[in-house]
Design a protein around this motif. Structure first.
Motif, short mmCIF file in Angstrom:
data_model
loop_
_atom_site.label_atom_id
_atom_site.label_comp_id
_atom_site.label_asym_id
_atom_site.label_seq_id
_atom_site.Cartn_x
_atom_site.Cartn_y
_atom_site.Cartn_z
N PHE A 171 0.84 -1.19 0.00
CA PHE A 171 0.00 0.00 0.00
C PHE A 171 0.88 1.24 0.00
CE2 PHE A 171 -2.66 -3.22 1.89
CZ PHE A 171 -3.92 -2.96 1.35
N SER A 172 0.33 2.33 -0.54
CA SER A 172 0.98 3.63 -0.47
C SER A 172 -0.11 4.69 -0.56
CB SER A 172 2.01 3.80 -1.59
OG SER A 172 2.85 4.91 -1.30
N LEU A 227 12.90 6.93 -12.88
CA LEU A 227 12.78 5.49 -12.68
C LEU A 227 11.96 5.19 -11.43
CD1 LEU A 227 13.49 2.61 -13.49
CD2 LEU A 227 15.64 2.86 -12.23
N HIS A 228 12.12 6.00 -10.41
CA HIS A 228 11.38 5.80 -9.16
C HIS A 228 9.88 5.92 -9.41
CE1 HIS A 228 15.37 6.38 -7.63
NE2 HIS A 228 15.37 7.66 -7.94
N ARG A 229 9.49 6.96 -10.15
CA ARG A 229 8.07 7.19 -10.46
C ARG A 229 7.55 6.07 -11.36
NH1 ARG A 229 4.69 11.79 -10.67
NH2 ARG A 229 2.70 11.09 -11.50
N LEU A 230 8.34 5.66 -12.31
CA LEU A 230 7.95 4.57 -13.20
C LEU A 230 7.70 3.29 -12.41
CD1 LEU A 230 7.56 3.67 -16.15
CD2 LEU A 230 9.99 3.11 -16.19
N ARG A 231 8.56 3.01 -11.45
CA ARG A 231 8.42 1.84 -10.59
C ARG A 231 7.09 1.90 -9.82
NH1 ARG A 231 13.13 2.31 -8.10
NH2 ARG A 231 14.20 1.02 -9.59
N PHE A 232 6.80 3.07 -9.26
CA PHE A 232 5.55 3.27 -8.51
C PHE A 232 4.34 3.10 -9.43
CE2 PHE A 232 2.03 5.71 -6.94
CZ PHE A 232 2.08 5.63 -5.56
N ASP A 233 4.33 3.82 -10.56
CA ASP A 233 3.19 3.79 -11.47
C ASP A 233 2.94 2.39 -12.04
OD1 ASP A 233 2.81 6.50 -11.04
OD2 ASP A 233 3.78 7.12 -12.92
N ASN A 234 3.99 1.68 -12.39
CA ASN A 234 3.82 0.33 -12.93
C ASN A 234 3.25 -0.63 -11.88
OD1 ASN A 234 4.59 0.83 -15.56
ND2 ASN A 234 6.73 0.29 -15.20
N ALA A 235 3.73 -0.52 -10.66
CA ALA A 235 3.22 -1.39 -9.60
C ALA A 235 1.74 -1.12 -9.35
CB ALA A 235 4.03 -1.19 -8.31
N ALA A 236 1.36 0.16 -9.36
CA ALA A 236 -0.06 0.51 -9.16
C ALA A 236 -0.90 0.04 -10.34
CB ALA A 236 -0.19 2.02 -8.97
N ARG A 237 -0.42 0.26 -11.53
CA ARG A 237 -1.16 -0.12 -12.74
C ARG A 237 -1.36 -1.64 -12.82
NH1 ARG A 237 2.28 1.53 -16.28
NH2 ARG A 237 1.72 3.70 -16.00
N ASN A 238 -0.36 -2.40 -12.39
CA ASN A 238 -0.42 -3.85 -12.49
C ASN A 238 -1.09 -4.52 -11.28
OD1 ASN A 238 0.87 -3.92 -15.00
ND2 ASN A 238 2.87 -3.80 -14.04
N GLY A 239 -1.56 -3.71 -10.34
CA GLY A 239 -2.27 -4.25 -9.19
C GLY A 239 -1.38 -4.77 -8.07
N HIS A 240 -0.08 -4.51 -8.15
CA HIS A 240 0.83 -4.95 -7.08
C HIS A 240 0.90 -3.94 -5.94
CE1 HIS A 240 2.26 -8.30 -9.44
NE2 HIS A 240 2.47 -7.49 -10.44
#
Length: 83
Positions: free
Chosen positions: A34-35, A48-61
């Motif tokens: 959660f965040s 890269l940090h934002r990409l990591r966050f956005d991808n995790a949220a988009r993929n449901g992780h």
């Protein structure tokens, strides 16, 4: 944090900005992640940090939730009590 419900153990991680800046990936463990939107806002768009966050949220992780007002009020109380 570990939550036990009806005999089953469930790990929950609340991730702050530093987790993403240090390279933590929300797919690294079997925990529920959660965040809050403020963390996303702190991460520079295109990084890269934002990409990591956005991808995790988009993929449901990663579940990004806005804390209810009562929880922020309670946090303020705790912080004031700490001095």
């Amino acid at each position: 944090m570990e939550i036990t419900k009806k005999g089953a153990s469930h790990r929950v991680l609340l991730l702050d900005t530093s987790a993403f800046m240090l390279g933590y990936g929300a797919t690294d463990t079997d925990a529920e992640h959660f965040s809050v939107p403020a963390v996303q806002a702190e991460l520079r768009e295109g990084s890269l940090h934002r990409l990591r966050f956005d991808n995790a949220a988009r993929n449901g992780h990663l579940k990004v939730l806005t804390p209810p007002p009562w929880s922020l009020e309670r946090l303020d109380e705790v912080v004031k009590g700490m001095g």
